[in-house]
Design a protein around this motif. Sequence first.
Motif, PDB file in Angstrom:
ATOM      1  N   TYR A 278       1.199   7.903  -3.206  1.00  0.00           N
ATOM      2  CA  TYR A 278       1.760   6.559  -3.429  1.00  0.00           C
ATOM      3  C   TYR A 278       0.743   5.630  -4.105  1.00  0.00           C
ATOM      4  O   TYR A 278       1.105   4.757  -4.887  1.00  0.00           O
ATOM      5  N   SER A 279      -0.542   5.857  -3.824  1.00  0.00           N
ATOM      6  CA  SER A 279      -1.591   4.995  -4.368  1.00  0.00           C
ATOM      7  C   SER A 279      -1.838   5.286  -5.848  1.00  0.00           C
ATOM      8  O   SER A 279      -1.923   6.435  -6.268  1.00  0.00           O
ATOM      9  N   LYS A 280      -1.974   4.219  -6.614  1.00  0.00           N
ATOM     10  CA  LYS A 280      -2.264   4.324  -8.045  1.00  0.00           C
ATOM     11  C   LYS A 280      -3.689   3.840  -8.353  1.00  0.00           C
ATOM     12  O   LYS A 280      -4.001   3.486  -9.476  1.00  0.00           O
ATOM     13  N   SER A 281      -4.554   3.832  -7.344  1.00  0.00           N
ATOM     14  CA  SER A 281      -5.909   3.340  -7.514  1.00  0.00           C
ATOM     15  C   SER A 281      -6.701   4.209  -8.487  1.00  0.00           C
ATOM     16  O   SER A 281      -6.696   5.434  -8.376  1.00  0.00           O
ATOM     17  N   ARG A 282      -7.385   3.570  -9.432  1.00  0.00           N
ATOM     18  CA  ARG A 282      -8.217   4.301 -10.392  1.00  0.00           C
ATOM     19  C   ARG A 282      -9.492   4.828  -9.735  1.00  0.00           C
ATOM     20  O   ARG A 282     -10.145   5.730 -10.267  1.00  0.00           O
ATOM     21  N   LYS A 283      -9.837   4.243  -8.586  1.00  0.00           N
ATOM     22  CA  LYS A 283     -11.043   4.678  -7.873  1.00  0.00           C
ATOM     23  C   LYS A 283     -10.709   5.571  -6.683  1.00  0.00           C
ATOM     24  O   LYS A 283     -11.528   5.805  -5.821  1.00  0.00           O
ATOM     25  N   ASP A 284      -9.461   6.032  -6.639  1.00  0.00           N
ATOM     26  CA  ASP A 284      -9.004   6.971  -5.602  1.00  0.00           C
ATOM     27  C   ASP A 284      -8.960   6.379  -4.200  1.00  0.00           C
ATOM     28  O   ASP A 284      -9.088   7.114  -3.206  1.00  0.00           O
ATOM     29  N   TYR A 285      -8.775   5.060  -4.087  1.00  0.00           N
ATOM     30  CA  TYR A 285      -8.556   4.477  -2.769  1.00  0.00           C
ATOM     31  C   TYR A 285      -7.147   4.840  -2.300  1.00  0.00           C
ATOM     32  O   TYR A 285      -6.202   4.866  -3.085  1.00  0.00           O
ATOM     33  N   VAL A 286      -6.998   5.100  -0.994  1.00  0.00           N
ATOM     34  CA  VAL A 286      -5.681   5.416  -0.442  1.00  0.00           C
ATOM     35  C   VAL A 286      -4.813   4.162  -0.399  1.00  0.00           C
ATOM     36  O   VAL A 286      -3.609   4.215  -0.644  1.00  0.00           O
ATOM     37  N   LEU A 287      -5.433   3.028  -0.102  1.00  0.00           N
ATOM     38  CA  LEU A 287      -4.723   1.742  -0.088  1.00  0.00           C
ATOM     39  C   LEU A 287      -4.962   1.048  -1.424  1.00  0.00           C
ATOM     40  O   LEU A 287      -6.083   0.639  -1.734  1.00  0.00           O
ATOM     41  N   CYS A 288      -3.921   0.920  -2.208  1.00  0.00           N
ATOM     42  CA  CYS A 288      -4.074   0.367  -3.560  1.00  0.00           C
ATOM     43  C   CYS A 288      -3.699  -1.116  -3.581  1.00  0.00           C
ATOM     44  O   CYS A 288      -2.749  -1.531  -4.252  1.00  0.00           O
ATOM     45  N   MET A 289      -4.410  -1.920  -2.815  1.00  0.00           N
ATOM     46  CA  MET A 289      -4.204  -3.369  -2.824  1.00  0.00           C
ATOM     47  C   MET A 289      -5.379  -4.044  -2.127  1.00  0.00           C
ATOM     48  O   MET A 289      -6.073  -3.418  -1.324  1.00  0.00           O
ATOM     49  N   ASP A 290      -5.606  -5.321  -2.443  1.00  0.00           N
ATOM     50  CA  ASP A 290      -6.712  -6.042  -1.810  1.00  0.00           C
ATOM     51  C   ASP A 290      -6.237  -6.690  -0.513  1.00  0.00           C
ATOM     52  O   ASP A 290      -5.056  -6.617  -0.151  1.00  0.00           O
ATOM     53  N   ARG A 291      -7.173  -7.329   0.164  1.00  0.00           N
ATOM     54  CA  ARG A 291      -6.870  -7.916   1.475  1.00  0.00           C
ATOM     55  C   ARG A 291      -5.808  -9.008   1.386  1.00  0.00           C
ATOM     56  O   ARG A 291      -4.978  -9.155   2.287  1.00  0.00           O
ATOM     57  N   ASP A 292      -5.849  -9.804   0.323  1.00  0.00           N
ATOM     58  CA  ASP A 292      -4.907 -10.918   0.185  1.00  0.00           C
ATOM     59  C   ASP A 292      -3.469 -10.428   0.106  1.00  0.00           C
ATOM     60  O   ASP A 292      -2.535 -11.126   0.541  1.00  0.00           O
ATOM     61  N   LYS A 293      -3.264  -9.258  -0.449  1.00  0.00           N
ATOM     62  CA  LYS A 293      -1.902  -8.700  -0.546  1.00  0.00           C
ATOM     63  C   LYS A 293      -1.548  -7.873   0.688  1.00  0.00           C
ATOM     64  O   LYS A 293      -0.375  -7.786   1.075  1.00  0.00           O
ATOM     65  N   PHE A 294      -2.586  -7.237   1.294  1.00  0.00           N
ATOM     66  CA  PHE A 294      -2.317  -6.342   2.417  1.00  0.00           C
ATOM     67  C   PHE A 294      -1.728  -7.065   3.618  1.00  0.00           C
ATOM     68  O   PHE A 294      -0.719  -6.616   4.184  1.00  0.00           O
ATOM     69  N   TYR A 295      -2.333  -8.179   4.029  1.00  0.00           N
ATOM     70  CA  TYR A 295      -1.902  -8.831   5.259  1.00  0.00           C
ATOM     71  C   TYR A 295      -0.477  -9.375   5.195  1.00  0.00           C
ATOM     72  O   TYR A 295       0.312  -9.173   6.136  1.00  0.00           O
ATOM     73  N   PRO A 296      -0.073 -10.038   4.116  1.00  0.00           N
ATOM     74  CA  PRO A 296       1.345 -10.455   4.031  1.00  0.00           C
ATOM     75  C   PRO A 296       2.287  -9.248   4.055  1.00  0.00           C
ATOM     76  O   PRO A 296       3.355  -9.298   4.678  1.00  0.00           O
ATOM     77  N   GLU A 297       1.898  -8.173   3.363  1.00  0.00           N
ATOM     78  CA  GLU A 297       2.739  -6.982   3.328  1.00  0.00           C
ATOM     79  C   GLU A 297       2.806  -6.327   4.709  1.00  0.00           C
ATOM     80  O   GLU A 297       3.866  -5.813   5.124  1.00  0.00           O
ATOM     81  N   TYR A 298       1.697  -6.368   5.444  1.00  0.00           N
ATOM     82  CA  TYR A 298       1.664  -5.814   6.800  1.00  0.00           C
ATOM     83  C   TYR A 298       2.652  -6.557   7.703  1.00  0.00           C
ATOM     84  O   TYR A 298       3.469  -5.928   8.398  1.00  0.00           O
ATOM     85  N   HIS A 299       2.557  -7.894   7.706  1.00  0.00           N
ATOM     86  CA  HIS A 299       3.438  -8.679   8.581  1.00  0.00           C
ATOM     87  C   HIS A 299       4.909  -8.533   8.162  1.00  0.00           C
ATOM     88  O   HIS A 299       5.790  -8.553   9.021  1.00  0.00           O
ATOM     89  N   ARG A 300       5.175  -8.368   6.870  1.00  0.00           N
ATOM     90  CA  ARG A 300       6.549  -8.134   6.412  1.00  0.00           C
ATOM     91  C   ARG A 300       7.086  -6.831   6.983  1.00  0.00           C
ATOM     92  O   ARG A 300       8.211  -6.768   7.506  1.00  0.00           O
ATOM     93  N   ALA A 301       6.248  -5.763   6.893  1.00  0.00           N
ATOM     94  CA  ALA A 301       6.683  -4.456   7.360  1.00  0.00           C
ATOM     95  C   ALA A 301       6.923  -4.447   8.864  1.00  0.00           C
ATOM     96  O   ALA A 301       7.881  -3.822   9.353  1.00  0.00           O
ATOM     97  N   VAL A 302       6.067  -5.144   9.610  1.00  0.00           N
ATOM     98  CA  VAL A 302       6.222  -5.203  11.071  1.00  0.00           C
ATOM     99  C   VAL A 302       7.531  -5.891  11.449  1.00  0.00           C
ATOM    100  O   VAL A 302       8.286  -5.410  12.303  1.00  0.00           O
TER     101      VAL A 302
END
Length: 368
Positions: A278-302
């Motif tokens: 699912y990740s499209k990171s050019r540096k091969d990170y599993v999570l392809c988003m920064d902290r500012d996007k992660f937390y809103p997306e986390y609370h949405r999913a919960v």
Amino acid sequence: MQCRKCHSEAPEGANFCPKCGAKLTVTTSVKSRGNGQGTAIKRGKTWTAVWSAPRYIGEDGKVHYPRKWKGGFATKKAALAYASCPPETVVKVPTLREYHKTWHSSAFTKLGKSKQTAYEIAWKRWEGLYDKPITELSIGDLQGQVDTETSTYYPARDMKTVASHLLKMAVAEGHLRANLAEYIELPPLDEKELTPYTEDEIKLFWAAYTAGDTFVGYILLMIYTGMMPGELFILKKDMIDFEKFEIRGAGLKTKKRKETALVFPQSIAPVLHELCDYSKSRKDYVLCMDRDKFYPEYHRAVKNAGCRDLPPYSCRHTTATALALGNIAPSVIQEVMRHTKFTTTQRYIHPDTAASHAAVNQMAATSE
């Protein structure tokens, strides 16, 4: 007239003894300079001024009388004039800023990245006292700065720690008699206990993931591994060993967490595979988003999953609690959580009332 050296008789008015040749007339020179005015010594073509510095008691318990020197004077008169009235030595008193430069380039570099970040923030909060001489600082100055800049325990504790490192150096160099930072009072610790997700909520997460919400996979990954949010941010695909069901290299903060592998169950392996795809990171990170996007997306999913809106760190508390309720040995839980002490692990275990009732009922049934 008698010679003062050989005591033989000499003619009256003679300047020298006819027998031993000693001078018979002695002239007493009149001292032209008083005590403490120094002296001058000729060295080559120039003169050097020499004078006594203030005496002091050394570590050996003896009184020392140090002498100071300054050369390069063209005449003896100039050297004597300087020695009799040398300029006062101005001792520059260091500031917090100067000690911070020393600490920042030495002991600070040996700290972990998270500690360095916390102490950098704490140092910025001392800005009001950066350039005040160390000797002029008071406990009131330090306490006032902490009270102004912080209102909660942990930020105030970091400020106190930074100040303590700097003032210890001032004590070692003799500018202060005591480390004044030790007298800083911190706000009360209001540590709210994090709540883990329940077994029913974990089922809701699985249902949401199965229904197509891929982001919920990150939540399940944290729940089933005890991974911290910060570790999820740095997790790379090459850190995952799918044959051993282990993750290495993502540990943060403590030496134990850095050296101990994160283990994951076989049931979460397909989720982890999908997250990597699912990740499209050019540096091969599993999570392809920064902290500012992660937390809103986390609370949405919960919320979409129908669960309580708990912080991401509750996932880690869910791991420890689920293992404890599953009757897993404490030593194993400690290893999974990668804690150095089990007392730390205990703070992550939150059995509910139902679990407590089940435990005492099981004890009663066993005793019958």
